[in-house]
Enzyme design. Structure first.
Site, mmCIF file in Angstrom:
data_model
loop_
_atom_site.group_PDB
_atom_site.id
_atom_site.type_symbol
_atom_site.label_atom_id
_atom_site.label_comp_id
_atom_site.label_asym_id
_atom_site.label_seq_id
_atom_site.Cartn_x
_atom_site.Cartn_y
_atom_site.Cartn_z
ATOM 1 N N ASP A 1 36.372 41.171 41.350
ATOM 2 C CA ASP A 1 37.522 40.504 41.939
ATOM 3 C C ASP A 1 36.958 39.605 43.041
ATOM 4 O O ASP A 1 35.794 39.756 43.443
ATOM 5 C CB ASP A 1 38.475 41.567 42.504
ATOM 6 C CG ASP A 1 39.713 40.959 43.132
ATOM 7 O OD1 ASP A 1 40.171 39.903 42.660
ATOM 8 O OD2 ASP A 1 40.214 41.527 44.120
ATOM 9 N N ASP B 1 39.016 38.036 46.272
ATOM 10 C CA ASP B 1 39.541 38.319 47.616
ATOM 11 C C ASP B 1 39.461 39.814 47.935
ATOM 12 O O ASP B 1 39.933 40.653 47.163
ATOM 13 C CB ASP B 1 40.991 37.855 47.738
ATOM 14 C CG ASP B 1 41.130 36.347 47.591
ATOM 15 O OD1 ASP B 1 41.907 35.748 48.326
ATOM 16 O OD2 ASP B 1 40.433 35.762 46.733
#
Length: 266
Positions: free
Chosen positions: A48, A50
């Site tokens: 991922d 953020d």
């Protein structure tokens, strides 16, 4: 440390929960895997963006710049805790950014800081022959920048729609649900000729649960409470390099696999 729990007379789910709690309490992380999963060599690691590869939540930061931080942050919190659908949450949050000049995205991009250990981790993964990917419900403006900086092989992200130098409050892209993240990983795996069991996924929020649970190994990096309950590998340290202890192919891992094979033959 490797522990054989086959002869322990207790509920497996309760045991895993206790192991995760103690593992995080005693060290920087823990991975609880069955024998077959552990022995399966991993070939791809998907991250991922953020809160995982970078320390900031870019959408929240854009909202702060545009003066809508409170509105966006509340929806973000609900989405990460699984209280609202990801697509609905993303659509609402992006709509608040209508009119924001593109120059502000450029300024924010320059402020991006990688998570501690991220650069070294990607370097080590590439050196060891791993395929790397960023799969995010965030935006390519930031994801591609980070991907290029780190030398990541694949980047999947959404795209903010811009008109006359300003955001329209809309976006395009397919990463609009937890399932879409998994579909992106499956697409990469197919291109590379590998199975999902040979993939590792790393994330922190509720929208990552599907990909974390469907991969060969799902690692929650400083995860939200809901994620912590769902996955069997956790990292509570700031340092992303801890991941190498879970998936490295060094002599310690080889020795453990040999011991497991000997035990099976006994």
């Amino acid at each position: 440390m490797v522990v054989d729990v086959s002869k322990i007379n207790t509920n497996l789910k309760d045991l895993i929960l206790k192991l995760k709690e103690k593992g995080v309490e005693l060290g920087s992380g823990i991975s609880v895997e069955d024998e077959e999963t552990y022995k399966k060599k991993k070939k791809l690691v998907a991250f991922d963006l953020d809160g995982t590869l970078i320390s900031m939540e870019t959408l929240d930061e854009l909202a702060k710049i545009w003066g809508v931080e409170g509105k966006v942050k509340e929806i973000t919190k609900m989405a990460m805790e699984g209280k609202i659908g990801f697509k609905e949450a993303l659509t609402k949050r992006v709509s608040f950014l209508k009119g924001l000049p593109v120059e502000e995205l450029e300024k924010l991009r320059e402020k991006i800081r990688l998570t501690p250990g991220a650069q070294d981790l990607i370097k080590e993964l590439k050196k060891a022959g791993f395929i790397t990917a960023i799969i995010t419900g965030g935006f390519d403006y930031f994801a591609k920048y980070v991907g290029d900086k780190l030398g990541v092989d694949y980047v999947y992200a959404n795209k903010l729609v811009v008109k006359k130098g300003k955001l329209t409050g809309k976006f395009t892209g397919n990463i609009v649900s937890p399932k879409a993240k998994l579909e992106a990983l499956m697409e990469i795996a197919k291109k590379e000729g590998i199975s999902l069991s040979e993939c590792v996924a790393v994330g922190d929020g509720a929208n990552d649960i599907f990909i974390l649970k469907s991969s060969g190994l799902g690692i929650g990096y400083k995860p939200k409470k809901l994620v912590k309950r769902k996955v069997n590998a956790l990292i509570d340290s700031e340092d992303l390099r801890t991941i190498m202890a879970f998936i490295g192919n060094g002599h310690v891992r080889r020795d453990v696999i040999k011991k497991l094979e000997r035990k099976r033959l006994e």
